[in-house]
Design a protein around this motif. Structure first.
Motif, PDB file in Angstrom:
ATOM      1  N   ILE A   1      87.029  34.908  -0.248  1.00 39.51           N
ATOM      2  CA  ILE A   1      86.840  34.161   0.956  1.00 39.51           C
ATOM      3  C   ILE A   1      86.288  34.181   1.519  1.00 39.51           C
ATOM      4  N   LEU A   2      85.873  35.699   2.093  1.00 37.58           N
ATOM      5  CA  LEU A   2      85.320  35.311   3.366  1.00 37.58           C
ATOM      6  C   LEU A   2      83.224  34.736   2.873  1.00 37.58           C
ATOM      7  N   ARG A   3      83.229  34.983   2.202  1.00 37.79           N
ATOM      8  CA  ARG A   3      82.142  34.683   1.489  1.00 37.79           C
ATOM      9  C   ARG A   3      81.662  33.111   1.249  1.00 37.79           C
ATOM     10  N   GLU A   4      83.072  32.513   1.146  1.00 40.44           N
ATOM     11  CA  GLU A   4      83.642  30.606   0.736  1.00 40.44           C
ATOM     12  C   GLU A   4      82.844  30.314   1.863  1.00 40.44           C
ATOM     13  N   LYS A   5      83.839  31.212   3.299  1.00 38.96           N
ATOM     14  CA  LYS A   5      84.438  30.448   4.906  1.00 38.96           C
ATOM     15  C   LYS A   5      81.939  30.811   4.775  1.00 38.96           C
TER      16      LYS A   5
ATOM     17  N   VAL B   1      94.452  47.347  -5.211  1.00 36.17           N
ATOM     18  CA  VAL B   1      93.806  47.617  -3.389  1.00 36.17           C
ATOM     19  C   VAL B   1      92.162  47.025  -3.595  1.00 36.17           C
ATOM     20  N   LYS B   2      92.250  46.941  -4.838  1.00 37.34           N
ATOM     21  CA  LYS B   2      90.785  47.119  -4.687  1.00 37.34           C
ATOM     22  C   LYS B   2      91.019  45.208  -5.277  1.00 37.34           C
ATOM     23  N   LYS B   3      91.494  44.736  -5.964  1.00 37.01           N
ATOM     24  CA  LYS B   3      91.608  43.335  -5.897  1.00 37.01           C
ATOM     25  C   LYS B   3      91.701  42.871  -4.965  1.00 37.01           C
ATOM     26  N   ASP B   4      93.068  43.239  -3.942  1.00 34.99           N
ATOM     27  CA  ASP B   4      92.866  42.521  -2.579  1.00 34.99           C
ATOM     28  C   ASP B   4      91.598  42.359  -1.600  1.00 34.99           C
ATOM     29  N   ILE B   5      90.771  43.576  -1.669  1.00 37.59           N
ATOM     30  CA  ILE B   5      89.258  43.463  -1.268  1.00 37.59           C
ATOM     31  C   ILE B   5      88.680  42.969  -1.525  1.00 37.59           C
ATOM     32  N   ALA B   6      88.376  41.981  -3.386  1.00 33.29           N
ATOM     33  CA  ALA B   6      87.663  41.260  -3.457  1.00 33.29           C
ATOM     34  C   ALA B   6      88.318  40.545  -3.381  1.00 33.29           C
TER      35      ALA B   6
ATOM     36  N   LYS C   1      98.402  37.157  -1.884  1.00 32.70           N
ATOM     37  CA  LYS C   1      97.898  35.652  -2.517  1.00 32.70           C
ATOM     38  C   LYS C   1      96.371  34.764  -1.782  1.00 32.70           C
ATOM     39  N   ALA C   2      95.789  34.263  -2.681  1.00 33.17           N
ATOM     40  CA  ALA C   2      94.639  33.742  -2.305  1.00 33.17           C
ATOM     41  C   ALA C   2      94.958  32.893  -1.323  1.00 33.17           C
ATOM     42  N   THR C   3      96.226  31.741  -1.175  1.00 27.13           N
ATOM     43  CA  THR C   3      96.521  30.593  -0.252  1.00 27.13           C
ATOM     44  C   THR C   3      96.830  31.538   1.174  1.00 27.13           C
ATOM     45  N   GLU C   4      97.583  32.743   1.560  1.00 30.62           N
ATOM     46  CA  GLU C   4      97.670  33.442   2.201  1.00 30.62           C
ATOM     47  C   GLU C   4      96.417  33.625   3.114  1.00 30.62           C
ATOM     48  N   VAL C   5      95.528  34.385   2.113  1.00 26.82           N
ATOM     49  CA  VAL C   5      93.923  35.060   2.734  1.00 26.82           C
ATOM     50  C   VAL C   5      93.515  33.559   3.383  1.00 26.82           C
ATOM     51  N   ARG C   6      93.410  32.922   2.470  1.00 27.00           N
ATOM     52  CA  ARG C   6      92.988  31.322   2.957  1.00 27.00           C
ATOM     53  C   ARG C   6      93.108  31.011   4.390  1.00 27.00           C
ATOM     54  N   LYS C   7      94.196  31.306   4.538  1.00 30.33           N
ATOM     55  CA  LYS C   7      95.208  30.627   5.972  1.00 30.33           C
ATOM     56  C   LYS C   7      94.293  31.451   7.503  1.00 30.33           C
ATOM     57  N   MET C   8      94.529  32.686   6.947  1.00 25.96           N
ATOM     58  CA  MET C   8      93.116  34.173   8.042  1.00 25.96           C
ATOM     59  C   MET C   8      91.797  32.999   8.299  1.00 25.96           C
ATOM     60  N   SER C   9      91.603  33.211   9.788  1.00 28.42           N
ATOM     61  CA  SER C   9      90.967  33.921  10.532  1.00 28.42           C
ATOM     62  C   SER C   9      89.267  34.179   9.551  1.00 28.42           C
ATOM     63  N   PRO C  10      88.184  34.705   9.583  1.00 31.59           N
ATOM     64  CA  PRO C  10      87.197  35.682   9.112  1.00 31.59           C
ATOM     65  C   PRO C  10      87.418  36.686  10.192  1.00 31.59           C
ATOM     66  N   VAL C  11      87.578  36.799  11.280  1.00 30.56           N
ATOM     67  CA  VAL C  11      87.574  38.176  12.464  1.00 30.56           C
ATOM     68  C   VAL C  11      89.211  38.779  11.761  1.00 30.56           C
ATOM     69  N   GLU C  12      90.265  37.919  11.637  1.00 27.89           N
ATOM     70  CA  GLU C  12      91.397  38.263  10.944  1.00 27.89           C
ATOM     71  C   GLU C  12      91.124  39.037   9.362  1.00 27.89           C
ATOM     72  N   LEU C  13      90.462  38.761   8.707  1.00 26.47           N
ATOM     73  CA  LEU C  13      89.946  38.905   7.459  1.00 26.47           C
ATOM     74  C   LEU C  13      88.680  40.081   7.488  1.00 26.47           C
ATOM     75  N   GLU C  14      88.265  40.403   8.263  1.00 23.67           N
ATOM     76  CA  GLU C  14      87.174  41.510   9.031  1.00 23.67           C
ATOM     77  C   GLU C  14      88.690  42.542   8.821  1.00 23.67           C
ATOM     78  N   GLY C  15      89.323  42.025   9.835  1.00 21.04           N
ATOM     79  CA  GLY C  15      90.485  43.187  10.300  1.00 21.04           C
ATOM     80  C   GLY C  15      90.902  43.669   8.906  1.00 21.04           C
ATOM     81  N   LYS C  16      91.774  42.888   7.995  1.00 21.93           N
ATOM     82  CA  LYS C  16      92.535  43.425   7.024  1.00 21.93           C
ATOM     83  C   LYS C  16      91.617  43.365   5.978  1.00 21.93           C
ATOM     84  N   LEU C  17      89.779  43.718   5.981  1.00 25.53           N
ATOM     85  CA  LEU C  17      89.587  44.317   5.433  1.00 25.53           C
ATOM     86  C   LEU C  17      89.198  45.726   5.175  1.00 25.53           C
TER      87      LEU C  17
END
Length: 72
Positions: A58-62, A48-53, A4-20
């Motif tokens: 959200i990385l871009r927003e941050k 998975v493609k949608k999760d990547i997007a 969910k987008a709300t879950e992704v927004r709670k993550m830090s940029p470093v965590e997001l890079e790892g998740k990506l």
């Protein structure tokens, strides 16, 4: 399982890079399974493609929030 987008927004940029990175590996594995006719559920590729997007968005927003002037 889609994220969910709300879950992704709670993550830090470093965590997001790892998740990506993890999601890209998952996508590669799914494509490989699909090519060898071992994939049970082809819909997973689209998920998975949608999760990547979602993560990239959200990385871009941050990044834009950090670059924005402090007055805003």
């Amino acid at each position: 399982m889609m994220m969910k987008a709300t879950e992704v927004r709670k993550m830090s940029p470093v965590e997001l890079e790892g998740k990506l990175g993890d999601l890209k590996k998952d996508l590669f594995q799914l494509r490989l399974q699909h090519a060898t006719n071992q994939l049970d559920n082809p819909v997973k590729i689209a998920e998975v493609k949608k999760d990547i997007a979602r993560v990239k968005t959200i990385l871009r927003e941050k990044a834009l929030q950090e670059a924005a002037p402090a007055g805003r």
